[in-house]
Structure formats: C-alpha cells, structure tokens
Design a protein around this motif. Structure first.
Motif, PDB file in Angstrom:
ATOM      1  N   GLY A  98     -40.844  65.201  42.044  1.00 29.85           N
ATOM      2  CA  GLY A  98     -39.892  66.303  42.081  1.00 29.85           C
ATOM      3  C   GLY A  98     -38.471  65.778  42.143  1.00 29.85           C
ATOM      4  N   ARG A  99     -37.519  66.619  41.756  1.00 25.00           N
ATOM      5  CA  ARG A  99     -36.116  66.232  41.798  1.00 25.00           C
ATOM      6  C   ARG A  99     -35.448  66.880  43.001  1.00 25.00           C
ATOM      7  NH1 ARG A  99     -33.125  65.556  36.123  1.00 25.00           N
ATOM      8  NH2 ARG A  99     -31.578  64.928  37.653  1.00 25.00           N
ATOM      9  N   PHE A 100     -34.770  66.055  43.781  1.00 19.91           N
ATOM     10  CA  PHE A 100     -34.103  66.516  44.989  1.00 19.91           C
ATOM     11  C   PHE A 100     -32.702  65.938  45.045  1.00 19.91           C
ATOM     12  CE2 PHE A 100     -37.904  68.325  46.766  1.00 19.91           C
ATOM     13  CZ  PHE A 100     -38.910  67.534  46.247  1.00 19.91           C
ATOM     14  N   VAL A 101     -31.786  66.724  45.545  1.00 18.25           N
ATOM     15  CA  VAL A 101     -30.393  66.287  45.599  1.00 18.25           C
ATOM     16  C   VAL A 101     -30.126  65.435  46.826  1.00 18.25           C
ATOM     17  CG1 VAL A 101     -27.996  67.043  45.750  1.00 18.25           C
ATOM     18  CG2 VAL A 101     -29.609  68.266  44.265  1.00 18.25           C
ATOM     19  N   SER A 102     -30.516  65.929  47.991  1.00 18.59           N
ATOM     20  CA  SER A 102     -30.137  65.239  49.231  1.00 18.59           C
ATOM     21  C   SER A 102     -31.294  64.533  49.909  1.00 18.59           C
ATOM     22  CB  SER A 102     -29.505  66.236  50.204  1.00 18.59           C
ATOM     23  OG  SER A 102     -30.414  67.291  50.471  1.00 18.59           O
ATOM     24  N   GLY A 103     -32.503  64.797  49.494  1.00 22.70           N
ATOM     25  CA  GLY A 103     -33.631  64.138  50.115  1.00 22.70           C
ATOM     26  C   GLY A 103     -34.914  64.873  49.797  1.00 22.70           C
ATOM     27  N   CYS A 104     -36.003  64.120  49.617  1.00 23.49           N
ATOM     28  CA  CYS A 104     -37.271  64.784  49.312  1.00 23.49           C
ATOM     29  C   CYS A 104     -37.805  65.473  50.564  1.00 23.49           C
ATOM     30  CB  CYS A 104     -38.274  63.798  48.754  1.00 23.49           C
ATOM     31  SG  CYS A 104     -38.494  62.287  49.719  1.00 23.49           S
ATOM     32  N   VAL A 105     -38.681  66.438  50.358  1.00 22.94           N
ATOM     33  CA  VAL A 105     -39.202  67.238  51.458  1.00 22.94           C
ATOM     34  C   VAL A 105     -40.717  67.152  51.495  1.00 22.94           C
ATOM     35  CG1 VAL A 105     -37.237  68.800  51.389  1.00 22.94           C
ATOM     36  CG2 VAL A 105     -39.300  69.352  50.076  1.00 22.94           C
ATOM     37  N   LEU A 106     -41.264  67.399  52.671  1.00 23.50           N
ATOM     38  CA  LEU A 106     -42.714  67.367  52.844  1.00 23.50           C
ATOM     39  C   LEU A 106     -43.269  68.718  53.276  1.00 23.50           C
ATOM     40  CD1 LEU A 106     -42.987  63.958  54.726  1.00 23.50           C
ATOM     41  CD2 LEU A 106     -43.518  64.412  52.323  1.00 23.50           C
ATOM     42  N   GLU A 107     -42.382  69.611  53.690  1.00 21.48           N
ATOM     43  CA  GLU A 107     -42.845  70.882  54.246  1.00 21.48           C
ATOM     44  C   GLU A 107     -43.386  71.837  53.188  1.00 21.48           C
ATOM     45  OE1 GLU A 107     -40.033  68.863  56.838  1.00 21.48           O
ATOM     46  OE2 GLU A 107     -39.873  69.540  54.766  1.00 21.48           O
ATOM     47  N   THR A 108     -42.889  71.687  51.965  1.00 22.39           N
ATOM     48  CA  THR A 108     -43.264  72.605  50.900  1.00 22.39           C
ATOM     49  C   THR A 108     -43.671  71.819  49.674  1.00 22.39           C
ATOM     50  OG1 THR A 108     -41.634  74.195  51.726  1.00 22.39           O
ATOM     51  CG2 THR A 108     -42.529  74.571  49.519  1.00 22.39           C
ATOM     52  N   SER A 109     -44.935  71.941  49.272  1.00 26.40           N
ATOM     53  CA  SER A 109     -45.407  71.199  48.103  1.00 26.40           C
ATOM     54  C   SER A 109     -45.004  71.874  46.796  1.00 26.40           C
ATOM     55  CB  SER A 109     -46.924  71.047  48.166  1.00 26.40           C
ATOM     56  OG  SER A 109     -47.561  72.312  48.134  1.00 26.40           O
ATOM     57  N   SER A 110     -44.666  73.162  46.844  1.00 26.37           N
ATOM     58  CA  SER A 110     -44.390  73.899  45.616  1.00 26.37           C
ATOM     59  C   SER A 110     -43.108  73.452  44.934  1.00 26.37           C
ATOM     60  CB  SER A 110     -44.324  75.401  45.905  1.00 26.37           C
ATOM     61  OG  SER A 110     -43.286  75.684  46.825  1.00 26.37           O
ATOM     62  N   VAL A 111     -42.257  72.702  45.646  1.00 24.55           N
ATOM     63  CA  VAL A 111     -41.007  72.223  45.034  1.00 24.55           C
ATOM     64  C   VAL A 111     -41.212  70.982  44.188  1.00 24.55           C
ATOM     65  CG1 VAL A 111     -39.570  73.271  46.814  1.00 24.55           C
ATOM     66  CG2 VAL A 111     -40.415  70.936  47.111  1.00 24.55           C
ATOM     67  N   TYR A 112     -42.413  70.460  44.199  1.00 24.58           N
ATOM     68  CA  TYR A 112     -42.729  69.315  43.340  1.00 24.58           C
ATOM     69  C   TYR A 112     -43.247  69.838  42.001  1.00 24.58           C
ATOM     70  CZ  TYR A 112     -42.094  66.190  47.287  1.00 24.58           C
ATOM     71  OH  TYR A 112     -41.549  65.474  48.324  1.00 24.58           O
ATOM     72  N   ASP A 113     -42.761  69.223  40.934  1.00 23.09           N
ATOM     73  CA  ASP A 113     -43.027  69.750  39.593  1.00 23.09           C
ATOM     74  C   ASP A 113     -44.298  69.199  38.952  1.00 23.09           C
ATOM     75  OD1 ASP A 113     -39.545  69.246  39.287  1.00 23.09           O
ATOM     76  OD2 ASP A 113     -40.530  71.188  39.556  1.00 23.09           O
ATOM     77  N   TYR A 114     -44.645  67.984  39.297  1.00 20.42           N
ATOM     78  CA  TYR A 114     -45.759  67.320  38.632  1.00 20.42           C
ATOM     79  C   TYR A 114     -46.708  66.736  39.673  1.00 20.42           C
ATOM     80  CZ  TYR A 114     -42.528  67.583  34.709  1.00 20.42           C
ATOM     81  OH  TYR A 114     -41.658  68.033  33.752  1.00 20.42           O
ATOM     82  N   TRP A 115     -48.000  66.758  39.350  1.00 21.17           N
ATOM     83  CA  TRP A 115     -49.027  66.305  40.286  1.00 21.17           C
ATOM     84  C   TRP A 115     -50.043  65.422  39.584  1.00 21.17           C
ATOM     85  CZ3 TRP A 115     -49.258  67.575  45.520  1.00 21.17           C
ATOM     86  CH2 TRP A 115     -48.277  68.464  45.949  1.00 21.17           C
ATOM     87  N   GLY A 116     -50.571  64.485  40.354  1.00 22.94           N
ATOM     88  CA  GLY A 116     -51.682  63.691  39.880  1.00 22.94           C
ATOM     89  C   GLY A 116     -53.001  64.385  40.167  1.00 22.94           C
TER      90      GLY A 116
END
Length: 125
Positions: A98-116
């Motif tokens: 996923g693309r993040f401006v200030s830091g990646c997050v772990l609380e919400t998986s839906s903000v990640y665009d691609y998954w293995g």
C-alpha cells in the motif's frame, strides 16, 4: 504487472524461529509492505509493516520484541523474522502493499491495495 508472493511458512515447535519472505515485484519504493495474519475464526490482524523507501518499521503489540521486519530492496523482497514463536502465532500470514504518506498502518487492512496468497504458519500447542 504487480505481484506479491509469500513463502517460508511451516510447522515449527514453540520457542522456535521461522523467516517468511514476500517477493514484491512491480512495486516502486513508495509502496510499503505489511504483514497480516488470520487464524481460523478470528479477524485479520496486522503484524508488522515497513516503509521501504526509508526503512521505518511498525509492529503489532502481540509480536513486538519477537518479530523483525526487514527489506532487501535490491531483491524486491521483504522478510519477517519470527522468533520465540507461540501457539497463538498460528495463522495464515499474508503480505500486502500500500502507499502511505507518513507511515504504514496495521489497524486497517483495507488501506492496502495488493495482497499475496498467504503462507501457513503452525505452532502446535
């Protein structure tokens, strides 16, 4: 074409170690990589993530001090070193981008665009 492929899942005894790999092809360094896990009957849980462009790392409380995330940008691969494994670490582990401006997050998986596709880690009780 972007693709995430996890590997390294296995059955390991309590107290043991395992290293997962996430081969991230087609992603620029502006994409952070996160590791999530999901056990049967439980919600997906954020484990760790790394900002690949500067190496900043984040960890969930349940794995802090036991797991280490790292990136080898020359190989487009992110690793999750898991030590002192416990039965409660048993789950399917996924990596996500996923693309993040200030830091990646772990609380919400839906903000990640691609998954293995996930890799199974089993730590028997």
């Amino acid at each position: 074409q972007v693709q995430l492929v996890e590997s390294g899942g296995d059955l390991v005894q309590p107290g043991g170690s395992l290293r997962l790999s996430c081969a991230a092809s087609g992603f620029t360094l502006y994409y952070a990589i996160g590791w999530f896990r999901q056990a049967p009957g439980k919600e997906r849980e954020g484990v760790s993530c790394i900002m690949r462009r500067d190496g900043t790392t984040y960890y969930g409380d349940s794995v802090k001090g036991r797991f280490t995330i790292s990136t080898d940008n020359s190989k487009n691969t992110v690793y999750l070193q898991m030590d002192s494994l416990k039965p409660e670490d048993t789950a399917v582990y996924y990596c996500a981008a996923g693309r993040f401006v200030s830091g990646c997050v772990l609380e919400t998986s839906s903000v990640y665009d691609y998954w293995g596709q996930g890799t199974q880690v089993t730590v028997p009780a």
